[in-house]
Design a protein around this motif. Structure first.
Motif, PDB file in Angstrom:
ATOM      1  N   GLY A 145       0.837  -1.191   0.000  1.00  0.00           N
ATOM      2  CA  GLY A 145       0.000   0.000   0.000  1.00  0.00           C
ATOM      3  C   GLY A 145       0.873   1.243   0.000  1.00  0.00           C
ATOM      4  O   GLY A 145       2.101   1.141  -0.109  1.00  0.00           O
ATOM      5  N   PRO A 146       0.255   2.395   0.128  1.00  0.00           N
ATOM      6  CA  PRO A 146       1.032   3.637   0.134  1.00  0.00           C
ATOM      7  C   PRO A 146       1.814   3.795   1.440  1.00  0.00           C
ATOM      8  O   PRO A 146       1.497   3.160   2.447  1.00  0.00           O
ATOM      9  N   VAL A 147       2.825   4.638   1.406  1.00  0.00           N
ATOM     10  CA  VAL A 147       3.491   5.033   2.653  1.00  0.00           C
ATOM     11  C   VAL A 147       2.487   5.870   3.439  1.00  0.00           C
ATOM     12  O   VAL A 147       1.855   6.767   2.902  1.00  0.00           O
ATOM     13  N   SER A 148       2.274   5.494   4.706  1.00  0.00           N
ATOM     14  CA  SER A 148       1.213   6.149   5.486  1.00  0.00           C
ATOM     15  C   SER A 148       1.802   6.888   6.675  1.00  0.00           C
ATOM     16  O   SER A 148       2.812   6.469   7.243  1.00  0.00           O
ATOM     17  N   GLU A 149       1.155   7.979   7.035  1.00  0.00           N
ATOM     18  CA  GLU A 149       1.532   8.708   8.251  1.00  0.00           C
ATOM     19  C   GLU A 149       0.824   8.028   9.421  1.00  0.00           C
ATOM     20  O   GLU A 149      -0.402   8.074   9.522  1.00  0.00           O
ATOM     21  N   VAL A 150       1.589   7.390  10.289  1.00  0.00           N
ATOM     22  CA  VAL A 150       0.979   6.556  11.313  1.00  0.00           C
ATOM     23  C   VAL A 150       1.234   7.136  12.710  1.00  0.00           C
ATOM     24  O   VAL A 150       2.385   7.340  13.099  1.00  0.00           O
ATOM     25  N   PRO A 151       0.170   7.408  13.470  1.00  0.00           N
ATOM     26  CA  PRO A 151       0.339   8.057  14.794  1.00  0.00           C
ATOM     27  C   PRO A 151       0.672   7.065  15.908  1.00  0.00           C
ATOM     28  O   PRO A 151      -0.048   6.951  16.891  1.00  0.00           O
ATOM     29  N   ILE A 152       1.783   6.344  15.743  1.00  0.00           N
ATOM     30  CA  ILE A 152       2.123   5.356  16.776  1.00  0.00           C
ATOM     31  C   ILE A 152       3.378   5.760  17.535  1.00  0.00           C
ATOM     32  O   ILE A 152       4.000   4.939  18.190  1.00  0.00           O
ATOM     33  N   ALA A 153       3.742   7.044  17.434  1.00  0.00           N
ATOM     34  CA  ALA A 153       4.912   7.532  18.166  1.00  0.00           C
ATOM     35  C   ALA A 153       4.558   7.751  19.630  1.00  0.00           C
ATOM     36  O   ALA A 153       3.434   8.115  19.954  1.00  0.00           O
ATOM     37  N   ARG A 154       5.525   7.491  20.499  1.00  0.00           N
ATOM     38  CA  ARG A 154       5.271   7.713  21.920  1.00  0.00           C
ATOM     39  C   ARG A 154       5.035   9.199  22.196  1.00  0.00           C
ATOM     40  O   ARG A 154       4.264   9.570  23.056  1.00  0.00           O
ATOM     41  N   HIS A 155       5.725  10.025  21.412  1.00  0.00           N
ATOM     42  CA  HIS A 155       5.586  11.473  21.553  1.00  0.00           C
ATOM     43  C   HIS A 155       4.257  11.901  20.943  1.00  0.00           C
ATOM     44  O   HIS A 155       3.999  11.663  19.774  1.00  0.00           O
ATOM     45  N   ASP A 156       3.411  12.527  21.753  1.00  0.00           N
ATOM     46  CA  ASP A 156       2.073  12.924  21.309  1.00  0.00           C
ATOM     47  C   ASP A 156       2.096  13.772  20.046  1.00  0.00           C
ATOM     48  O   ASP A 156       2.872  14.717  19.954  1.00  0.00           O
ATOM     49  N   GLY A 157       1.242  13.465  19.098  1.00  0.00           N
ATOM     50  CA  GLY A 157       1.114  14.303  17.914  1.00  0.00           C
ATOM     51  C   GLY A 157       2.122  13.982  16.828  1.00  0.00           C
ATOM     52  O   GLY A 157       2.009  14.453  15.712  1.00  0.00           O
ATOM     53  N   GLU A 158       3.130  13.191  17.148  1.00  0.00           N
ATOM     54  CA  GLU A 158       4.136  12.847  16.156  1.00  0.00           C
ATOM     55  C   GLU A 158       3.676  11.638  15.341  1.00  0.00           C
ATOM     56  O   GLU A 158       3.035  10.738  15.877  1.00  0.00           O
ATOM     57  N   THR A 159       3.964  11.636  14.038  1.00  0.00           N
ATOM     58  CA  THR A 159       3.632  10.463  13.215  1.00  0.00           C
ATOM     59  C   THR A 159       4.902   9.973  12.529  1.00  0.00           C
ATOM     60  O   THR A 159       5.868  10.716  12.380  1.00  0.00           O
ATOM     61  N   PHE A 160       4.878   8.711  12.122  1.00  0.00           N
ATOM     62  CA  PHE A 160       5.979   8.152  11.349  1.00  0.00           C
ATOM     63  C   PHE A 160       5.446   7.796   9.964  1.00  0.00           C
ATOM     64  O   PHE A 160       4.324   7.307   9.837  1.00  0.00           O
ATOM     65  N   SER A 161       6.253   8.029   8.927  1.00  0.00           N
ATOM     66  CA  SER A 161       5.884   7.612   7.565  1.00  0.00           C
ATOM     67  C   SER A 161       6.329   6.176   7.362  1.00  0.00           C
ATOM     68  O   SER A 161       7.521   5.913   7.266  1.00  0.00           O
ATOM     69  N   LEU A 162       5.378   5.278   7.315  1.00  0.00           N
ATOM     70  CA  LEU A 162       5.740   3.854   7.273  1.00  0.00           C
ATOM     71  C   LEU A 162       5.066   3.156   6.096  1.00  0.00           C
ATOM     72  O   LEU A 162       3.959   3.527   5.703  1.00  0.00           O
ATOM     73  N   PRO A 163       5.736   2.117   5.563  1.00  0.00           N
ATOM     74  CA  PRO A 163       5.128   1.361   4.463  1.00  0.00           C
ATOM     75  C   PRO A 163       3.908   0.591   4.960  1.00  0.00           C
ATOM     76  O   PRO A 163       3.921   0.042   6.064  1.00  0.00           O
ATOM     77  N   SER A 164       2.851   0.586   4.140  1.00  0.00           N
ATOM     78  CA  SER A 164       1.634  -0.113   4.556  1.00  0.00           C
ATOM     79  C   SER A 164       1.350  -1.280   3.622  1.00  0.00           C
ATOM     80  O   SER A 164       1.984  -1.432   2.572  1.00  0.00           O
ATOM     81  N   LYS A 165       0.387  -2.105   4.028  1.00  0.00           N
ATOM     82  CA  LYS A 165      -0.048  -3.250   3.228  1.00  0.00           C
ATOM     83  C   LYS A 165      -1.532  -3.122   2.949  1.00  0.00           C
ATOM     84  O   LYS A 165      -2.294  -2.632   3.784  1.00  0.00           O
ATOM     85  N   ILE A 166      -1.906  -3.590   1.785  1.00  0.00           N
ATOM     86  CA  ILE A 166      -3.323  -3.818   1.534  1.00  0.00           C
ATOM     87  C   ILE A 166      -3.471  -5.324   1.637  1.00  0.00           C
ATOM     88  O   ILE A 166      -2.791  -6.077   0.938  1.00  0.00           O
ATOM     89  N   THR A 167      -4.278  -5.751   2.564  1.00  0.00           N
ATOM     90  CA  THR A 167      -4.255  -7.164   2.920  1.00  0.00           C
ATOM     91  C   THR A 167      -5.633  -7.785   2.787  1.00  0.00           C
ATOM     92  O   THR A 167      -6.570  -7.171   2.267  1.00  0.00           O
ATOM     93  N   THR A 168      -5.761  -9.032   3.240  1.00  0.00           N
ATOM     94  CA  THR A 168      -7.046  -9.731   3.250  1.00  0.00           C
ATOM     95  C   THR A 168      -7.208 -10.392   4.609  1.00  0.00           C
ATOM     96  O   THR A 168      -6.220 -10.740   5.264  1.00  0.00           O
ATOM     97  N   VAL A 169      -8.451 -10.568   5.009  1.00  0.00           N
ATOM     98  CA  VAL A 169      -8.711 -11.303   6.248  1.00  0.00           C
ATOM     99  C   VAL A 169      -8.215 -12.743   6.090  1.00  0.00           C
ATOM    100  O   VAL A 169      -7.705 -13.342   7.034  1.00  0.00           O
ATOM    101  N   ALA A 170      -8.318 -13.280   4.857  1.00  0.00           N
ATOM    102  CA  ALA A 170      -7.808 -14.639   4.613  1.00  0.00           C
ATOM    103  C   ALA A 170      -6.309 -14.715   4.901  1.00  0.00           C
ATOM    104  O   ALA A 170      -5.821 -15.709   5.452  1.00  0.00           O
ATOM    105  N   GLY A 171      -5.597 -13.642   4.556  1.00  0.00           N
ATOM    106  CA  GLY A 171      -4.162 -13.608   4.835  1.00  0.00           C
ATOM    107  C   GLY A 171      -3.888 -13.613   6.329  1.00  0.00           C
ATOM    108  O   GLY A 171      -2.937 -14.247   6.797  1.00  0.00           O
TER     109      GLY A 171
END
Ligand SMILES: [Zn+2]
Length: 307
Positions: A145-171
């Motif tokens: 998937g696209p590189v996504s801005e993901v709000p999983i940083a410990r520092h509030d309000g900070e995001t990381f640009s991370l590679p994403s997947k388009i997946t399936t529940v079967a996967g």
């Protein structure tokens, strides 16, 4: 016995001779360790079994084989010695994981401990080797998937640009045991949570909910209201619901359902669904899911969801 909290969330332990939490490689443990259920524990495994989430030593409670219950009431517990190691499986339900740095989050993705899901496949991709393979549910790998801005940083309000997947529940259902302990960042959510803490049993659902979540339900029966159904006819798959709910259905067309392996004979199997809760008469339902949004869990994993 009262010393340890019954912990049904440690579904299996990794067993590896000679491995230690202090010096061992966690990816090696995951790759080469044997998966042992609480009921399969034997005393010679003492000191060789490890938590699938934090990788510290586990013990089996009770320590001795319980002949009367066939080990069915046995469970794994963390050891007091490692109480300084934080593990989400020690607490009832986790709030998710935050990462200190981009590098730490990226490493978790590379080590397959974290999956950023930007979406679920809406249509089955064409298999170039088998373009007409409508009934062939061959596993399709995730697509990038696209590189996504993901709000999983410990520092509030900070995001990381991370590679994403388009997946399936079967996967997600493939290698389900291992995936249970991975962190998933799902569309519309704001944290990365282990799959075991994301999964919601439809038996705990008592009302409509327009938030998409990862649900699972046990199939009671499945039928089509018409005889000799065509692909576009509705297939009603009844799931075990809450006592206060009249009935709970997965409503999907017969064609897509049968491609997922759901037919009149399907019973006592689990279905996983990424969807929202709607109404069906005076009962509840999940309906209108796309190709990548639901799947039948391989029967070998039923014990991981049975309670
Ligand atoms: Zn642990």
């Amino acid at each position: 016995m009262a010393k340890y909290e019954p912990n049904q969330r440690i579904k299996f332990a990794y067993k590896l001779e000679g491995w230690t939490y202090e010096n061992g490689s966690q990816s090696e443990l995951k790759r080469t360790g044997e998966k042992v259920l609480p009921s399969e524990y034997t005393q010679d495994m003492e000191g060789k079994i490890f938590c699938p989430a934090c990788f510290t030593n586990l013990i089996r409670v009770p320590k001795e084989v319980d002949y009367f219950s066939n080990g069915r009431n046995a469970y794994f517990a963390h050891m007091w010695t490692y109480k300084h190691v934080k593990c989400e499986l020690r607490v009832k339900r986790s709030e998710g994981k935050k990462f200190d740095t981009y590098e730490e989050a990226k490493k978790a993705i590379d080590d397959e401990n974290l999956v950023i899901v930007s979406g679920f496949l809406q249509e089955k991709p064409q298999d170039p080797k088998n373009p007409a393979g409508v009934y062939d549910e061959t596993p399709i790998e995730d697509i990038n998937g696209p590189v996504s801005e993901v709000p999983i940083a410990r520092h509030d309000g900070e995001t990381f640009s991370l590679p994403s997947k388009i997946t399936t529940v079967a996967g997600i259902c493939r290698k389900f045991d291992e995936n249970l302990y991975k962190y998933y960042f799902l569309p519309g959510r704001n944290n990365a949570v282990r799959l075991i803490d994301l999964l919601k049993d439809v038996r705990d659902v008592i009302e409509e909910d327009s938030t998409r979540r990862m649900y699972f339900g046990k199939i009671i029966r499945s039928y089509t209201p018409v005889e000799n159904p065509a692909a576009h006819n509705m297939r009603m798959t009844e799931l075990a619901g809450a006592p206060s709910v009249r009935d709970f259905y997965l409503k999907e067309e017969h064609g897509i359902s049968s491609r997922k392996g759901i037919n009149d004979e399907t019973q006592e199997r689990y279905v996983l669904m990424w969807g929202e809760i709607g109404t069906n008469g005076i009962g509840l339902c999940i309906e209108g899911l796309s190709w990548g949004e639901f799947a039948l869990l391989p029967a070998q994993y039923n014990h991981l969801l049975d309670t």
